[in-house]
Design a protein around this motif. Structure first.
Motif, PDB file in Angstrom:
ATOM      1  N   PHE A 147       0.398  -1.022   0.195  1.00 22.94           N
ATOM      2  CA  PHE A 147       0.159   0.365  -0.106  1.00 22.94           C
ATOM      3  C   PHE A 147       0.970   0.687   0.047  1.00 22.94           C
ATOM      4  O   PHE A 147       2.067   1.441   0.348  1.00 22.94           O
ATOM      5  N   ILE A 148       0.248   2.408  -0.309  1.00 26.88           N
ATOM      6  CA  ILE A 148       1.494   3.560  -0.609  1.00 26.88           C
ATOM      7  C   ILE A 148       0.424   3.979   0.487  1.00 26.88           C
ATOM      8  O   ILE A 148      -0.574   4.540   0.355  1.00 26.88           O
ATOM      9  N   LEU A 149       1.316   5.680   0.709  1.00 25.75           N
ATOM     10  CA  LEU A 149       0.794   6.149   1.158  1.00 25.75           C
ATOM     11  C   LEU A 149       0.336   7.910   0.649  1.00 25.75           C
ATOM     12  O   LEU A 149       1.680   8.390  -0.654  1.00 25.75           O
ATOM     13  N   PRO A 150      -0.449   8.483   1.030  1.00 30.27           N
ATOM     14  CA  PRO A 150      -0.553   9.815   0.290  1.00 30.27           C
ATOM     15  C   PRO A 150       0.613  10.732   0.768  1.00 30.27           C
ATOM     16  O   PRO A 150       0.546  11.233   1.395  1.00 30.27           O
ATOM     17  N   GLY A 151       1.425  11.079  -0.581  1.00 30.88           N
ATOM     18  CA  GLY A 151       2.577  11.695   0.136  1.00 30.88           C
ATOM     19  C   GLY A 151       3.429  12.065  -1.391  1.00 30.88           C
ATOM     20  O   GLY A 151       2.983  11.324  -2.544  1.00 30.88           O
ATOM     21  N   GLY A 152       5.069  12.176  -0.899  1.00 37.96           N
ATOM     22  CA  GLY A 152       5.986  12.803  -1.878  1.00 37.96           C
ATOM     23  C   GLY A 152       5.719  14.014  -2.212  1.00 37.96           C
ATOM     24  O   GLY A 152       6.418  15.030  -1.398  1.00 37.96           O
ATOM     25  N   SER A 153       5.749  14.290  -3.477  1.00 31.20           N
ATOM     26  CA  SER A 153       6.151  15.379  -4.250  1.00 31.20           C
ATOM     27  C   SER A 153       4.524  16.617  -4.043  1.00 31.20           C
ATOM     28  O   SER A 153       3.340  15.614  -3.047  1.00 31.20           O
ATOM     29  N   ARG A 154       4.500  17.556  -3.768  1.00 32.89           N
ATOM     30  CA  ARG A 154       3.266  18.462  -3.394  1.00 32.89           C
ATOM     31  C   ARG A 154       2.234  18.156  -4.157  1.00 32.89           C
ATOM     32  O   ARG A 154       0.835  17.973  -4.350  1.00 32.89           O
ATOM     33  N   ALA A 155       2.970  17.785  -5.679  1.00 31.52           N
ATOM     34  CA  ALA A 155       1.761  18.229  -6.282  1.00 31.52           C
ATOM     35  C   ALA A 155       0.904  16.279  -6.699  1.00 31.52           C
ATOM     36  O   ALA A 155      -0.404  16.632  -6.601  1.00 31.52           O
ATOM     37  N   ALA A 156       1.544  15.438  -6.365  1.00 33.28           N
ATOM     38  CA  ALA A 156       1.273  14.014  -6.204  1.00 33.28           C
ATOM     39  C   ALA A 156       0.441  13.920  -4.893  1.00 33.28           C
ATOM     40  O   ALA A 156      -0.619  13.425  -4.940  1.00 33.28           O
ATOM     41  N   SER A 157       0.670  14.430  -3.831  1.00 35.67           N
ATOM     42  CA  SER A 157      -0.219  14.650  -2.222  1.00 35.67           C
ATOM     43  C   SER A 157      -1.183  15.828  -2.988  1.00 35.67           C
ATOM     44  O   SER A 157      -2.665  15.075  -2.593  1.00 35.67           O
ATOM     45  N   MET A 158      -2.060  16.492  -3.334  1.00 38.54           N
ATOM     46  CA  MET A 158      -2.535  17.505  -4.264  1.00 38.54           C
ATOM     47  C   MET A 158      -3.833  16.724  -4.921  1.00 38.54           C
ATOM     48  O   MET A 158      -5.282  16.120  -4.427  1.00 38.54           O
ATOM     49  N   ALA A 159      -3.195  15.603  -5.854  1.00 40.82           N
ATOM     50  CA  ALA A 159      -3.736  14.901  -6.620  1.00 40.82           C
ATOM     51  C   ALA A 159      -4.475  13.669  -5.684  1.00 40.82           C
ATOM     52  O   ALA A 159      -5.593  13.403  -5.566  1.00 40.82           O
ATOM     53  N   HIS A 160      -3.895  13.240  -4.277  1.00 43.39           N
ATOM     54  CA  HIS A 160      -4.413  11.930  -3.257  1.00 43.39           C
ATOM     55  C   HIS A 160      -5.731  13.249  -2.724  1.00 43.39           C
ATOM     56  O   HIS A 160      -6.581  12.140  -3.014  1.00 43.39           O
ATOM     57  N   VAL A 161      -5.677  14.043  -2.404  1.00 43.05           N
ATOM     58  CA  VAL A 161      -6.632  15.319  -1.741  1.00 43.05           C
ATOM     59  C   VAL A 161      -7.808  14.506  -2.977  1.00 43.05           C
ATOM     60  O   VAL A 161      -9.055  14.668  -2.880  1.00 43.05           O
ATOM     61  N   CYS A 162      -7.087  15.146  -4.842  1.00 44.91           N
ATOM     62  CA  CYS A 162      -8.525  15.335  -5.327  1.00 44.91           C
ATOM     63  C   CYS A 162      -9.341  13.637  -5.548  1.00 44.91           C
ATOM     64  O   CYS A 162     -10.159  13.203  -5.342  1.00 44.91           O
ATOM     65  N   ARG A 163      -8.894  12.543  -5.461  1.00 47.92           N
ATOM     66  CA  ARG A 163      -8.753  11.148  -5.198  1.00 47.92           C
ATOM     67  C   ARG A 163      -9.956  10.961  -4.345  1.00 47.92           C
ATOM     68  O   ARG A 163     -11.034  10.426  -4.441  1.00 47.92           O
ATOM     69  N   THR A 164      -9.391  11.777  -3.006  1.00 46.67           N
ATOM     70  CA  THR A 164     -10.257  11.503  -1.782  1.00 46.67           C
ATOM     71  C   THR A 164     -11.768  12.443  -1.752  1.00 46.67           C
ATOM     72  O   THR A 164     -12.769  11.415  -1.493  1.00 46.67           O
ATOM     73  N   VAL A 165     -11.498  13.288  -2.571  1.00 50.64           N
ATOM     74  CA  VAL A 165     -12.915  13.826  -2.615  1.00 50.64           C
ATOM     75  C   VAL A 165     -13.673  13.280  -3.855  1.00 50.64           C
ATOM     76  O   VAL A 165     -14.791  14.036  -3.959  1.00 50.64           O
ATOM     77  N   CYS A 166     -12.938  12.643  -5.206  1.00 50.16           N
ATOM     78  CA  CYS A 166     -13.372  12.380  -5.664  1.00 50.16           C
ATOM     79  C   CYS A 166     -14.727  11.260  -5.067  1.00 50.16           C
ATOM     80  O   CYS A 166     -15.215  11.172  -5.627  1.00 50.16           O
ATOM     81  N   ARG A 167     -13.635  10.239  -4.683  1.00 51.75           N
ATOM     82  CA  ARG A 167     -14.183   9.081  -3.584  1.00 51.75           C
ATOM     83  C   ARG A 167     -15.880   9.652  -2.778  1.00 51.75           C
ATOM     84  O   ARG A 167     -17.178   9.627  -2.655  1.00 51.75           O
ATOM     85  N   ARG A 168     -15.580  11.501  -2.089  1.00 47.59           N
ATOM     86  CA  ARG A 168     -16.646  11.329  -1.591  1.00 47.59           C
ATOM     87  C   ARG A 168     -17.858  11.421  -2.394  1.00 47.59           C
ATOM     88  O   ARG A 168     -19.561  11.346  -2.467  1.00 47.59           O
ATOM     89  N   ALA A 169     -17.432  12.111  -3.351  1.00 48.73           N
ATOM     90  CA  ALA A 169     -17.840  13.157  -4.382  1.00 48.73           C
ATOM     91  C   ALA A 169     -19.324  11.450  -5.015  1.00 48.73           C
ATOM     92  O   ALA A 169     -20.245  11.557  -5.418  1.00 48.73           O
ATOM     93  N   GLU A 170     -18.123  10.362  -5.746  1.00 54.31           N
ATOM     94  CA  GLU A 170     -19.064   9.627  -5.963  1.00 54.31           C
ATOM     95  C   GLU A 170     -19.888   8.436  -4.303  1.00 54.31           C
ATOM     96  O   GLU A 170     -21.135   8.035  -4.987  1.00 54.31           O
ATOM     97  N   ARG A 171     -19.000   8.532  -3.775  1.00 54.21           N
ATOM     98  CA  ARG A 171     -20.617   8.332  -2.942  1.00 54.21           C
ATOM     99  C   ARG A 171     -22.191   9.877  -2.677  1.00 54.21           C
ATOM    100  O   ARG A 171     -22.832   8.257  -2.550  1.00 54.21           O
ATOM    101  N   ALA A 172     -21.832  10.708  -2.778  1.00 52.62           N
ATOM    102  CA  ALA A 172     -22.571  11.171  -2.867  1.00 52.62           C
ATOM    103  C   ALA A 172     -23.937  11.462  -4.102  1.00 52.62           C
ATOM    104  O   ALA A 172     -25.143  10.806  -4.006  1.00 52.62           O
ATOM    105  N   ILE A 173     -23.030  10.285  -4.989  1.00 50.82           N
ATOM    106  CA  ILE A 173     -24.039  10.380  -6.555  1.00 50.82           C
ATOM    107  C   ILE A 173     -24.823   9.230  -5.833  1.00 50.82           C
ATOM    108  O   ILE A 173     -25.812   8.912  -6.821  1.00 50.82           O
ATOM    109  N   VAL A 174     -23.888   8.324  -5.834  1.00 54.51           N
ATOM    110  CA  VAL A 174     -24.601   6.660  -5.136  1.00 54.51           C
ATOM    111  C   VAL A 174     -26.181   6.858  -5.046  1.00 54.51           C
ATOM    112  O   VAL A 174     -26.639   6.445  -5.106  1.00 54.51           O
ATOM    113  N   SER A 175     -26.049   7.723  -2.962  1.00 58.27           N
ATOM    114  CA  SER A 175     -26.655   7.873  -2.392  1.00 58.27           C
ATOM    115  C   SER A 175     -27.682   9.230  -3.432  1.00 58.27           C
ATOM    116  O   SER A 175     -29.002   8.293  -2.899  1.00 58.27           O
TER     117      SER A 175
END
Length: 183
Positions: free
Chosen positions: A109-137
């Motif tokens: 498994f990898i941790l969200p981190g590394g470069s600033r851009a990669a970390s921001m991509a991880h933030v986008c990923r987690t917000v995307c998952r939340r949006a996906e859950r909201a759309i499922v609801s």
């Protein structure tokens, strides 16, 4: 559209409702409004990611995704309307294949981190998952097109892959989770 946006402070939402694209009004805490807000938040985070030092081609691909997300907000705003299509989902599949092709297989498994851009991509990923859950609801409560849900599922995967690519672009690598670390 220009006339609709000429006055931003309308005060029509002061009672806790908001207008949908079909002219109806719903509560601001309705499932549909949550989904629209989560998609909008994701779009904002992607906008911030685009401002980072990332490959120019990736910037353009993310800008195209921002347009898709704006379309998705429109689809969510107008019950029964379709703007996200299978073609957009397939475009994400192609981007996933493109960016995943040169990455080493994951063994940990990898941790969200590394470069600033990669970390921001991880933030986008987690917000995307939340949006996906909201759309499922929303889809459980009322009939909606299935493409937005599929799009968000692919997009979260793509954002994960992009985080790995961006760490390499910055000269680093994945930040691995250490199962046996000292606690």
């Amino acid at each position: 559209m220009g006339n609709r946006l000429s006055k931003i402070a309308t005060r029509t939402g002061d009672a806790g409702t908001t207008g949908l694209g079909d002219g109806s009004r719903i509560d601001k805490d309705a499932l549909r409004v949550h989904a629209m807000g989560d998609v909008d938040e994701l779009n904002s985070h992607i906008g911030a990611l685009i401002c980072e030092e990332i490959p120019a081609e990736m910037q353009q691909e993310l800008l195209s995704i921002q347009h898709d997300l704006f379309d998705m907000g429109g689809e969510l705003c107008i019950p029964g309307y379709t703007m996200i299509t299978e073609a957009q989902v397939l475009r994400l599949d192609a981007l996933l294949a493109k960016y995943n092709a040169d990455l080493p297989p994951l063994k940990d498994f990898i941790l969200p981190g590394g470069s600033r851009a990669a970390s921001m991509a991880h933030v986008c990923r987690t917000v995307c998952r939340r949006a996906e859950r909201a759309i499922v609801s929303v889809g459980k409560a009322e009939q909606i097109n299935e493409a937005p849900r599929q799009y968000m599922n692919r997009l979260s995967d793509l954002l994960f892959v992009l985080s790995r690519v961006l760490n390499r672009f910055a000269g680093g690598s994945d930040v691995l989770w250490e199962k046996e670390r000292q606690r």
